[in-house]
Write a protein that holds these residues in place. Structure first.
Motif, PDB file in Angstrom:
ATOM      1  N   GLY A  59      24.729  10.037  22.072  1.00 46.60           N
ATOM      2  CA  GLY A  59      23.517   9.445  22.621  1.00 46.60           C
ATOM      3  C   GLY A  59      22.543  10.491  23.112  1.00 46.60           C
ATOM      4  O   GLY A  59      22.762  11.688  22.958  1.00 46.60           O
ATOM      5  N   VAL A  60      21.484  10.009  23.716  1.00 47.73           N
ATOM      6  CA  VAL A  60      20.424  10.921  24.178  1.00 47.73           C
ATOM      7  C   VAL A  60      20.626  11.208  25.671  1.00 47.73           C
ATOM      8  O   VAL A  60      20.750  10.285  26.477  1.00 47.73           O
ATOM      9  CB  VAL A  60      19.029  10.284  23.947  1.00 47.73           C
ATOM     10  N   VAL A  61      20.666  12.508  25.997  1.00 43.25           N
ATOM     11  CA  VAL A  61      20.845  12.902  27.397  1.00 43.25           C
ATOM     12  C   VAL A  61      19.476  13.036  28.056  1.00 43.25           C
ATOM     13  O   VAL A  61      18.621  13.777  27.581  1.00 43.25           O
ATOM     14  CB  VAL A  61      21.607  14.245  27.511  1.00 43.25           C
ATOM     15  N   HIS A  62      19.303  12.272  29.118  1.00 43.84           N
ATOM     16  CA  HIS A  62      18.100  12.382  29.929  1.00 43.84           C
ATOM     17  C   HIS A  62      18.496  12.987  31.267  1.00 43.84           C
ATOM     18  O   HIS A  62      19.665  13.007  31.608  1.00 43.84           O
ATOM     19  CB  HIS A  62      17.489  10.998  30.167  1.00 43.84           C
ATOM     20  N   GLU A  63      17.502  13.423  32.012  1.00 45.25           N
ATOM     21  CA  GLU A  63      17.780  13.974  33.337  1.00 45.25           C
ATOM     22  C   GLU A  63      18.609  13.002  34.166  1.00 45.25           C
ATOM     23  O   GLU A  63      19.506  13.371  34.893  1.00 45.25           O
ATOM     24  CB  GLU A  63      16.450  14.230  34.037  1.00 45.25           C
ATOM     25  N   LYS A  64      18.291  11.724  34.010  1.00 42.21           N
ATOM     26  CA  LYS A  64      18.949  10.710  34.842  1.00 42.21           C
ATOM     27  C   LYS A  64      20.242  10.172  34.241  1.00 42.21           C
ATOM     28  O   LYS A  64      20.902   9.332  34.848  1.00 42.21           O
ATOM     29  CB  LYS A  64      17.991   9.556  35.083  1.00 42.21           C
ATOM     30  N   GLY A  65      20.579  10.563  33.056  1.00 41.04           N
ATOM     31  CA  GLY A  65      21.823  10.066  32.474  1.00 41.04           C
ATOM     32  C   GLY A  65      21.751   9.937  30.963  1.00 41.04           C
ATOM     33  O   GLY A  65      20.865  10.493  30.316  1.00 41.04           O
ATOM     34  N   LEU A  66      22.705   9.190  30.441  1.00 40.54           N
ATOM     35  CA  LEU A  66      22.876   9.090  28.992  1.00 40.54           C
ATOM     36  C   LEU A  66      22.453   7.723  28.469  1.00 40.54           C
ATOM     37  O   LEU A  66      22.830   6.691  29.026  1.00 40.54           O
ATOM     38  CB  LEU A  66      24.375   9.319  28.680  1.00 40.54           C
TER      39      LEU A  66
END
Ligand SMILES: O=C(O)CCC(=O)C(=O)O
Ligand SMILES: [Fe+2]
Length: 267
Positions: A59-66
């Motif tokens: 998945g895509v990792v964002h600063e706030k999570g996955l």
């Protein structure tokens, strides 16, 4: 993993808390199987970076999570094994980056992002490489110190770039003493955590020649000498042992992103 594997503490290397190196974590047959899966995917799976290319799984990792995406079974199999054998992850590994490096490619010294649980596991395939750990706090402090002393030097016409070179060569602040490197052989697993994760940068030089001078898992160098003696050279100036990278390396960076998006709008 091959039989005869003991507790993970047995594989701690060097004095920097904490680097764990497990040789032969997978067999050569398992390595081939993984490579088969990695190269059978469609070309669009690869993302081209400046110095390497990569596949992103989980998945895509964002600063706030996955923003999660299910891992394929062949990655579930290997990540489950890493979790079970290391007992260092509080829940299942849910993200894998696959990096491919040509012999003159590497990855800049960096720290992994804040979204990850602070334990990183890296499985190496196909070709050996040297990974360097450099303290970033010290680097910052020394650079600052150097900058202020450079101001004094500027009247003598010395550019800050030259001053910085001097600083690196003479290793004021004993920066070099704090650096360490590991030789990552194919089929090995590297795990790093604690200070090695929080206070150090890790990187791989984008050069076809890698120095073995700061390598702390020395027994692996012996293997390298046996394995490809003809590729070992010495650096003319310093007489340190080096080896020539001659083939493509693939690595799997397996991590846990603890925060997973539960629905479309919320983390
Ligand atoms: O290829 C490696 O061994 C290092 C990869 C890495 O540092 C990363 O994916 O963040
Ligand atoms: Fe990294």
């Amino acid at each position: 993993m091959e039989q005869g594997y003991g507790p993970v503490e047995d594989y701690v290397v060097g004095s920097l808390p904490t680097l764990i190196y497990i040789p032969n974590f997978i067999t050569e047959a398992e390595q081939s199987e993984l490579l088969h899966h990695i190269y059978e995917v469609s070309a669009t799976r690869w993302k081209n970076m400046k110095k390497r290319r990569l596949q992103n799984w989980g998945g895509v990792v964002h600063e706030k999570g996955l923003l999660p995406q299910e891992l394929p079974p062949w990655l579930v199999k290997i990540t489950k094994r890493i979790c079970e054998n290391t007992s260092l992850f509080p829940s299942a590994i849910n993200h894998v980056l696959i990096n491919e490096y040509l012999p003159d490619q590497g990855i800049m010294p960096h720290q992994d992002g804040p979204a990850y649980f602070p334990v990183v596991s890296i499985l190496s395939l196909q070709a050996p490489v040297v990974i360097d750990f450099t303290p970033h706090q010290k680097w910052r402090e020394c650079s600052e110190k150097e900058r202020s002393s450079t101001e004094g030097l500027s009247t003598s016409g010395q550019s800050s770039e030259v001053a910085m070179d001097d600083f690196l060569n003479e290793s004021a602040c004993s920066l070099k003493d704090d650096q360490c490197s590991l030789l990552l052989m194919p089929c090995s697993l590297l795990v790093f955590k604690d200070q090695a994760y929080s206070d150090y940068l890790h990187g791989i030089q984008d050069s076809t020649v890698h120095s073995l001078a700061n390598v702390i898992n020395v027994s692996e160098c012996m293997k390298l000498e046996e394995w490809k003696e003809s590729h070992l050279t010495t650096n003319g100036k310093t007489q340190e042992h080096c080896f020539n990278r001659t083939s493509t390396r693939v690595s799997l960076t397996c991590r846990l992103v603890p925060k997973v998006r539960k629905n479309l709008f919320k983390f």
